[in-house]
Design a protein around this motif. Structure first.
Motif, PDB file in Angstrom:
ATOM      1  N   ARG A   1       0.830  -1.202   0.000  1.00 42.92           N
ATOM      2  CA  ARG A   1       0.000   0.000   0.000  1.00 42.92           C
ATOM      3  C   ARG A   1       0.869   1.259   0.000  1.00 42.92           C
ATOM      4  O   ARG A   1       0.595   2.216  -0.737  1.00 42.92           O
ATOM      5  CB  ARG A   1      -0.913  -0.018   1.223  1.00 42.92           C
ATOM      6  N   GLU A   2       1.928   1.263   0.811  1.00 42.08           N
ATOM      7  CA  GLU A   2       2.828   2.412   0.848  1.00 42.08           C
ATOM      8  C   GLU A   2       3.554   2.584  -0.487  1.00 42.08           C
ATOM      9  O   GLU A   2       3.738   3.712  -0.948  1.00 42.08           O
ATOM     10  CB  GLU A   2       3.838   2.261   1.977  1.00 42.08           C
ATOM     11  N   ASN A   3       3.961   1.484  -1.109  1.00 40.10           N
ATOM     12  CA  ASN A   3       4.611   1.569  -2.414  1.00 40.10           C
ATOM     13  C   ASN A   3       3.684   2.158  -3.461  1.00 40.10           C
ATOM     14  O   ASN A   3       4.107   2.955  -4.299  1.00 40.10           O
ATOM     15  CB  ASN A   3       5.116   0.195  -2.867  1.00 40.10           C
ATOM     16  N   GLN A   4       2.413   1.775  -3.426  1.00 40.36           N
ATOM     17  CA  GLN A   4       1.450   2.332  -4.366  1.00 40.36           C
ATOM     18  C   GLN A   4       1.239   3.817  -4.124  1.00 40.36           C
ATOM     19  O   GLN A   4       1.141   4.600  -5.077  1.00 40.36           O
ATOM     20  CB  GLN A   4       0.115   1.590  -4.267  1.00 40.36           C
ATOM     21  N   GLN A   5       1.207   4.234  -2.870  1.00 37.10           N
ATOM     22  CA  GLN A   5       1.075   5.651  -2.560  1.00 37.10           C
ATOM     23  C   GLN A   5       2.289   6.432  -3.042  1.00 37.10           C
ATOM     24  O   GLN A   5       2.161   7.533  -3.586  1.00 37.10           O
ATOM     25  CB  GLN A   5       0.880   5.858  -1.060  1.00 37.10           C
TER      26      GLN A   5
END
Length: 90
Positions: A45-49
């Motif tokens: 999720r953090e990588n996508q953000q």
């Protein structure tokens, strides 16, 4: 009758002594697996953000070139390329 009661009680005691530690270890393994999956989902999720943030600042082709350069991991390079491009039509 007394010997049967003694055998049944000993069997139950041995069963409890083996079942409880196995249950605890299975529960612990499940909790560790769950935490690992949650951490992986959180990092995805953090990588996508981060990806969305990068694409909101830079054009896609520049961002992909920059990511490819960073992922190259050349040991002899101290710094990565500098990504400055001149645009006349702003």
């Amino acid at each position: 009758l007394v010997s049967n009661v003694l055998i049944f009680s000993c069997t139950n005691i041995v069963g409890v002594c083996t079942h409880y530690p196995a249950e605890v270890s299975q529960r612990q393994a499940f909790q560790e697996t769950r935490e690992c999956i949650q951490a992986r989902l959180h990092s995805q999720r953090e990588n996508q953000q981060q990806e969305r943030l990068l694409l909101s600042v830079l054009p896609r082709h520049v961002a992909m070139e920059m990511k490819a350069d960073i992922n190259a991991k050349q040991e002899d390079m101290m710094f990565h390329k500098i990504y400055i491009q001149k645009h006349d039509n702003v």
